[in-house]
Design an enzyme around this catalytic site. Sequence first.
Site, PDB file in Angstrom:
ATOM      1  N   SER A   1       2.059   7.169   1.676  1.00 37.99           N
ATOM      2  CA  SER A   1       2.364   7.917   0.453  1.00 37.99           C
ATOM      3  C   SER A   1       1.809   9.029  -0.221  1.00 37.99           C
ATOM      4  CB  SER A   1       3.167   7.275  -1.017  1.00 37.99           C
ATOM      5  OG  SER A   1       2.094   6.277  -1.159  1.00 37.99           O
TER       6      SER A   1
ATOM      7  N   LYS B   1      -0.198   7.054  -6.758  1.00 33.33           N
ATOM      8  CA  LYS B   1      -0.200   8.342  -6.694  1.00 33.33           C
ATOM      9  C   LYS B   1      -0.714   8.755  -7.762  1.00 33.33           C
ATOM     10  CE  LYS B   1       3.790   6.673  -4.541  1.00 33.33           C
ATOM     11  NZ  LYS B   1       3.054   5.626  -4.257  1.00 33.33           N
TER      12      LYS B   1
END
Length: 210
Positions: free
Chosen positions: A130, A168
């Site tokens: 990610s 993230k």
Amino acid sequence: MSKTSESKQMAVLRFIYERVNEKGYPPTVREIGEAVDLSSTSTVHGHISRLEKKGYIQKDPTKPRAIEVTPAGFEALGVETTPHQIPVLGTVTAGQPILAVQEATDYFPIPKELESFGGDLFMLTIRGESMINIGIMNGDQVIVRRQSSADNGDIIIAMTDENEATCKRFFKEADHYRLQPENDTMAPIILNNVSVLGKVVGLYRDMLFQ
């Protein structure tokens, strides 16, 4: 074991600890012998074996010089694991209590430029893709500074409201939080609540070229 032998054993342990902190890698058996005044390499090996049995050091059988001082070894020496060592707390996975130092699977020499953070650092292994756009790859280890808040744009480790830990980029927006992946094929995670565990301040990648 005699007091003299036990004292010599602790001298071996301390030299290993000091060399790893100074150089970032352990000494050779010959270097240990010279440092603690032991001419016989077999005697040095004997001390190393006994230290391993006591749980003060651990060796990687796949690497010839891989000797690491364990948390028990640090305690025996009466030294702190910080600021020279960062606890490696495993993988970023769902539902794990990753911030408990007693859960440390390993310790990593702290880079000099991060020494000012002291005991506020820990490491985690990243699983997934990610964050590949900014060079954080599957299997990389990130160095994280413990903190409970973040600024927009910070790369963080967060616990979602599903109790899953994730890496993230952080954004606080009007009525929600956006955890933005750095991967064009992945959608952001939108949350009403998020628990910030820390900010990513460094990265380590174990690369071997053959």
